[in-house]
Design a protein around this motif. Structure first.
Motif, mmCIF file in Angstrom:
data_model
loop_
_atom_site.group_PDB
_atom_site.id
_atom_site.type_symbol
_atom_site.label_atom_id
_atom_site.label_comp_id
_atom_site.label_asym_id
_atom_site.label_seq_id
_atom_site.Cartn_x
_atom_site.Cartn_y
_atom_site.Cartn_z
ATOM 1 N N SER A 1 -14.481 -2.747 -0.667
ATOM 2 C CA SER A 1 -13.252 -3.164 -1.343
ATOM 3 C C SER A 1 -13.288 -4.673 -1.533
ATOM 4 C CB SER A 1 -12.012 -2.759 -0.537
ATOM 5 O OG SER A 1 -12.051 -3.321 0.769
ATOM 6 N N GLY B 1 -9.602 -6.097 4.361
ATOM 7 C CA GLY B 1 -8.178 -6.334 4.505
ATOM 8 C C GLY B 1 -7.767 -6.214 5.966
ATOM 9 N N ARG C 1 0.859 -1.195 0.000
ATOM 10 C CA ARG C 1 0.000 0.000 0.000
ATOM 11 C C ARG C 1 0.895 1.246 0.000
ATOM 12 N NH1 ARG C 1 -5.220 0.792 2.552
ATOM 13 N NH2 ARG C 1 -5.388 -1.486 2.729
ATOM 14 N N ARG D 1 -5.984 -5.705 -4.246
ATOM 15 C CA ARG D 1 -7.085 -4.933 -3.665
ATOM 16 C C ARG D 1 -7.709 -4.029 -4.728
ATOM 17 N NH1 ARG D 1 -8.523 -2.425 1.493
ATOM 18 N NH2 ARG D 1 -9.467 -0.385 1.109
ATOM 19 N N TYR E 1 -10.765 -8.202 -2.703
ATOM 20 C CA TYR E 1 -9.414 -8.738 -2.867
ATOM 21 C C TYR E 1 -9.502 -9.953 -3.783
ATOM 22 C CZ TYR E 1 -7.527 -5.790 0.851
ATOM 23 O OH TYR E 1 -7.109 -4.714 1.607
#
Length: 404
Positions: A172, A185, A49, A138, A174
């Motif tokens: 979100s 996450g 990230r 992601r 994944y």
């Protein structure tokens, strides 16, 4: 450039957009191999990230609580990916990391049953997928797109979750290989770090914990970055089984349970009762030394008592439902806690400050409604006796200098 502050207070500068993994690599190649996630300003995120502003950072290994959570969270997705390949048409509920490993609630299509005999093939499929070292990607999506994507796959439970619980700007997903899941996450960068895998048990679980909804299959597992860690864990479990209080209680004839009496309601046998009374005698001596006076209160109480105390609003759903008396139209509850009764003991007559502190003790039996799947020996029950105490004290008068 961004300033990165480490737990020891040291500060380094990096280019804007640097990742936790790159920061770990700048410190040590060995650290970069061991780190599994990172904390950025108190939030645990993936190692890839980007960090776009000054931040406090912590790098987590598997040994850290945050690292285990990340590792086992991704492992839950790996389990789901394996199940998707092994059982086409399977539907998925929730799959979180837990204290020791992870689980996933699933609904196999009609005719498919997952049992302990299936554990080896599930583990083998998970190992096969982990060896591919699939990247975990992601993606932020809109509510409409999420409903469309999971609806197209026939994932009814996911669609219900999206529709009822999630809003635009908060969703979100994944993706690893051919498997995509709703998730906040964080996750591992890829699945390759998962080396040792064990499916530990299978059980039933109601969707959303609601006994009125359909029962799903809950599959538990645990994973480690090294095989020796798994071997050590399994050895620890074997040793723990020898010391399991349920096994010892049965062998020593201390307590029992009866389906006719009711689930989660322990019955103390003569030997266990003798042990319990000795323990209570020891505690009574300690209570007396500290000025406690013992009381005995009823096993039930008026619902209004718990409304007044505030317990009903906060814990009513975890209590047995009120018992209505048809003639007087009153409602009583099995006592879920002792303190409201103790407050009544305090208020039954006027008290002087000279009477305080008033220390009340009770070996009070209370009742909580635990779901059947949560009951576990004497550690999760529907009836238990606690060494409960309530202290009524005089208010403390603070000097003005204490106030800011």
């Amino acid at each position: 450039m961004v300033k990165i502050t480490f737990p020891d207070g040291s500060v380094r500068e990096y280019e804007k957009g640097v990742t936790g993994l790159q920061i770990a690599e700048s410190i040590s190649p060995a650290l970069a191999r061991d780190v599994v996630s990172c904390g950025v300003n108190g939030e645990t995120v993936e190692l890839n990230r980007p960090i776009d502003q000054d931040a406090h950072i912590a790098l987590y290994k598997f040994e850290d609580e945050e690292g285990k959570h990340t590792f086992w969270h991704t492992s839950a997705h790996l389990l789901a990916e394996a199940l998707q390949e092994l059982y086409p048409g399977i539907q998925f509920g929730f799959g979180p990391a837990i204290e020791n490993g992870f689980f996933y609630d699933v609904m196999p299509k009609q005719g498919d049953v997952i049992s302990e005999s299936d554990f080896p093939k599930i583990e083998e499929k998970m190992r096969e997928l982990a060896k591919k070292n699939e990247p975990v990607v992601r993606k932020n999506v809109s509510k409409a797109d999420a409903l469309k994507e999971f609806g197209a796959d026939g994932q009814e439970y996911k669609c219900e979750h999206i529709d009822q619980d999630l809003e635009d700007g908060t969703i979100s997903t994944y993706t690893q290989g051919a498997f995509t899941d709703l998730c906040r996450g964080p996750h591992l960068v890829s699945t390759g770090a998962i080396k040792a895998i064990k499916i530990t048990s299978v059980a039933g679980a109601f969707w959303r914990g609601d006994a009125k909804r359909e029962q799903m299959t809950r599959i538990y597992g645990i994973t480690f970055p090294k095989k020796k860690m798994l071997d050590d864990y399994l050895q620890m479990l074997e040793e723990a089984k020898k010391r399991d209080h349920r096994k010892i209680g049965k062998e020593m004839e201390l307590f029992m349970f009866s389906e006719r009496v009711g689930k989660g309601l322990p019955i103390w046998l003569p030997k266990g009762t003798e042990l319990r009374l000795r323990l209570q005698d020891m505690l009574r001596k300690i209570q007396k030394r500290f000025g406690y006076q013992e009381v005995i209160t009823p096993h039930i109480g008026s619902k209004n008592l718990y409304i007044t105390s505030g317990h009903y609003a906060h814990y009513g759903k975890d209590s047995f439902q009120p018992i209505r008396t048809p003639e007087e139209d009153e409602e009583y509850m099995l006592k879920p806690m002792n303190c409201p009764h103790h407050c009544e003991v305090f208020s039954w007559k006027p008290r002087s400050y000279k009477d305080l502190p008033l220390r009340i003790a009770e070996f009070g039996t209370v009742y909580r409604y635990e779901k059947s799947g949560e009951l576990h020996g004497l550690t999760r029950v529907r009836s238990f006796t606690q060494d409960d105490a309530t202290s009524s004290v005089a208010p403390i008068k603070l000097k003005a200098s204490f106030y800011v």
